[in-house]
Design an enzyme around this catalytic site. Structure first.
Site, PDB file in Angstrom:
ATOM      1  N   GLU A   1       0.873  -1.184   0.000  1.00  8.77           N
ATOM      2  CA  GLU A   1       0.000   0.000   0.000  1.00  8.77           C
ATOM      3  C   GLU A   1       0.905   1.227   0.000  1.00  8.77           C
ATOM      4  OE1 GLU A   1      -3.933   1.838   2.191  1.00  8.77           O
ATOM      5  OE2 GLU A   1      -2.505   0.705   3.396  1.00  8.77           O
TER       6      GLU A   1
ATOM      7  N   ALA B   1      -2.373   8.312   6.033  1.00 10.27           N
ATOM      8  CA  ALA B   1      -1.263   8.003   6.939  1.00 10.27           C
ATOM      9  C   ALA B   1      -0.060   7.445   6.184  1.00 10.27           C
ATOM     10  CB  ALA B   1      -1.729   7.025   8.002  1.00 10.27           C
ATOM     11  N   HIS B   2       0.318   8.144   5.115  1.00  5.41           N
ATOM     12  CA  HIS B   2       1.522   7.822   4.339  1.00  5.41           C
ATOM     13  C   HIS B   2       2.335   9.105   4.205  1.00  5.41           C
ATOM     14  CE1 HIS B   2       0.181   3.808   2.752  1.00  5.41           C
ATOM     15  NE2 HIS B   2      -0.989   4.326   3.095  1.00  5.41           N
TER      16      HIS B   2
ATOM     17  N   ARG C   1     -22.618  15.479  -9.988  1.00  6.34           N
ATOM     18  CA  ARG C   1     -22.151  15.706 -11.358  1.00  6.34           C
ATOM     19  C   ARG C   1     -20.766  15.107 -11.594  1.00  6.34           C
ATOM     20  NH1 ARG C   1     -24.346  20.923 -10.175  1.00  6.34           N
ATOM     21  NH2 ARG C   1     -26.341  21.233 -11.267  1.00  6.34           N
TER      22      ARG C   1
ATOM     23  N   GLY D   1     -16.902   1.449  12.872  1.00 10.10           N
ATOM     24  CA  GLY D   1     -17.686   2.540  13.424  1.00 10.10           C
ATOM     25  C   GLY D   1     -16.984   3.872  13.391  1.00 10.10           C
TER      26      GLY D   1
ATOM     27  N   ASP E   1      -7.468  -3.285   8.152  1.00  5.13           N
ATOM     28  CA  ASP E   1      -6.521  -2.177   7.966  1.00  5.13           C
ATOM     29  C   ASP E   1      -5.857  -1.850   9.307  1.00  5.13           C
ATOM     30  OD1 ASP E   1      -5.072  -0.209   6.627  1.00  5.13           O
ATOM     31  OD2 ASP E   1      -6.657   1.301   6.772  1.00  5.13           O
TER      32      ASP E   1
ATOM     33  N   ALA F   1      -5.338   6.791  10.992  1.00  5.92           N
ATOM     34  CA  ALA F   1      -4.137   6.022  10.628  1.00  5.92           C
ATOM     35  C   ALA F   1      -4.406   4.532  10.819  1.00  5.92           C
ATOM     36  CB  ALA F   1      -2.945   6.478  11.458  1.00  5.92           C
TER      37      ALA F   1
END
Length: 391
Positions: A126, A137-138, A224, A246, A271, A306
């Site tokens: 990632e 968080a990169h 749009r 959540g 994650d 993060a």
């Protein structure tokens, strides 16, 4: 671990498309030998009051137990994998985080050895090939355009164990890298992107098949300018990752994704970063520092979420109790769908004869995790089940 050569579990079994309230699941060595209905017999392990589901499959996880896969240290990676295994994740794809290309290549070397040892199921890169405007968080200064040569360098460093690469297809080289990854049999995932609707469709046509944590790290839906979310949701070729903690998603947004894509196209992921299975505090995430407060992970400067502190047993419980998913929908999104995406559905992802004996035992009322088995071996909780004796 408690080694089992041949055992039969007797309890409620969740099978593809059906539930056996009084079922018997026979295990020989590392595999499921038979799945039948019927009352318990002498010698069975009595799981009355419990529900047996397939082991969980996590496509996207950065760490746990205070450890990170991005550390490049085998002992840390083992601790992270063990932490999530204790919470029911029997198949793990280890995710890295943006860093220098050479550092990522070194991490891939370490993680590849753990794949070869059977601890991990593969590697997910990632970053660093993501949008500066959606980096989350990169670290922005370490981001790179997805030049196919650089992408290939990381894939090659994984020695055949790269399962997925997240990239922003609108960046220079993005679509070419998607095509290359598809040709190599590596999943190209659209994420951390500012891509518009049309470019996202081009990426899908080029071979992209996953949306990295859909909704997070990408533009929202405009009436749009529908952006990447609509393109990824509407295409049957795409599996969408969702983080059900959540925090990352409003419940109505998660429900929208299920109504649009269906459980067969949703992969629930953690994650998770190093704080999973731990308490509040300061944790590393690659080259960044993350502050966890009340279970919510934020960059130490407060600028972005993060990752999460999730484990998949909590995701399962929340999905059934809060979102009112059926137990089959939860099993599909946490086990069956990600296993199929990884090309592992012949061995994991469902309770079927011939597949690996990877399973999770839950309390039938609360859905609390009770026990975990991987490859026919109890790794948590198995010692509590009594053997049925003859009258």
């Amino acid at each position: 671990m408690i080694v089992t050569d041949r055992i039969t579990l007797a309890g409620r079994l969740i099978l593809p498309g059906s539930v056996i309230e009084a079922g018997r699941l026979a295990i020989e060595g590392s595999r499921i030998a038979a799945v039948t209905s019927g009352e318990t017999e002498p010698g069975d392990l009595d799981l009355t009051g419990h529900t047996v589901v397939p082991g969980f499959v996590d496509l996207h996880v950065h760490g746990g137990g205070g450890a990170s896969y991005a550390s490049g240290i085998a002992e840390e990676a083992l601790l992270a994998a063990r932490t999530h295994l204790d919470h029911g994740t029997t198949t793990t794809v280890a995710s890295t985080v943006t860093g220098e290309i050479d550092d990522l290549a070194r991490q891939a070397h370490v993680l590849s050895e753990l794949v070869e040892d059977g601890v991990l199921a593969g590697i997910h890169f990632e970053g660093p090939f993501i949008s500066p405007g959606r980096c989350g968080a990169h670290r922005p200064d370490l981001l790179r355009d997805p030049d196919p040569a650089l992408v290939r360098k990381l894939v090659d460093a994984a020695r055949g164990h790269a399962k997925m690469v997240t990239l922003a297809p609108e960046l220079p080289g993005g679509l070419d890298s998607v095509r290359m990854l598809a040709d190599l049999g590596v999943i190209a995932a659209v994420g951390h992107t500012d891509s518009d609707y049309a470019t996202t469709l081009k990426a899908i046509d080029a071979g992209a098949t996953v949306a990295t944590h859909l909704f997070n790290g990408m533009p929202g839906i405009g009436h749009r300018a529908p952006g990447p979310v609509v393109a990824l949701l509407e295409d049957e070729r795409v599996t969408v990752e969702l983080i059900n903690d959540g925090v990352h998603l409003h419940p109505s947004v998660l429900d929208l994704a299920y109504r649009t894509a269906g459980a067969h196209r949703v992969a629930l992921i953690t994650d998770a970063m190093g704080a999973a299975g731990m308490g509040d505090g300061l944790y590393p995430l690659g080259p960044l520092q993350v502050q966890v407060t009340d279970g919510v992970a934020m960059l130490a400067d407060g600028s972005s979420i993060a990752g999460s502190t999730l484990t998949l047993d909590r995701t399962f419980q929340r999905s059934v109790q809060v979102h009112k998913l059926t137990i089959h929908q939860a099993v599909e999104s946490i086990s069956t769908t990600p296993a199929r995406l990884l090309g592992l559905s012949d061995s994991v992802g469902s309770l079927e004869t011939g597949k690996l004996a990877d399973l999770v035992v839950l309390d039938s009322d609360s859905y609390d995790l009770v026990a975990v088995m991987r490859h026919g071996r109890w790794v948590r909780g198995g010692e509590q089940f009594a053997t049925v004796t003859s009258a």
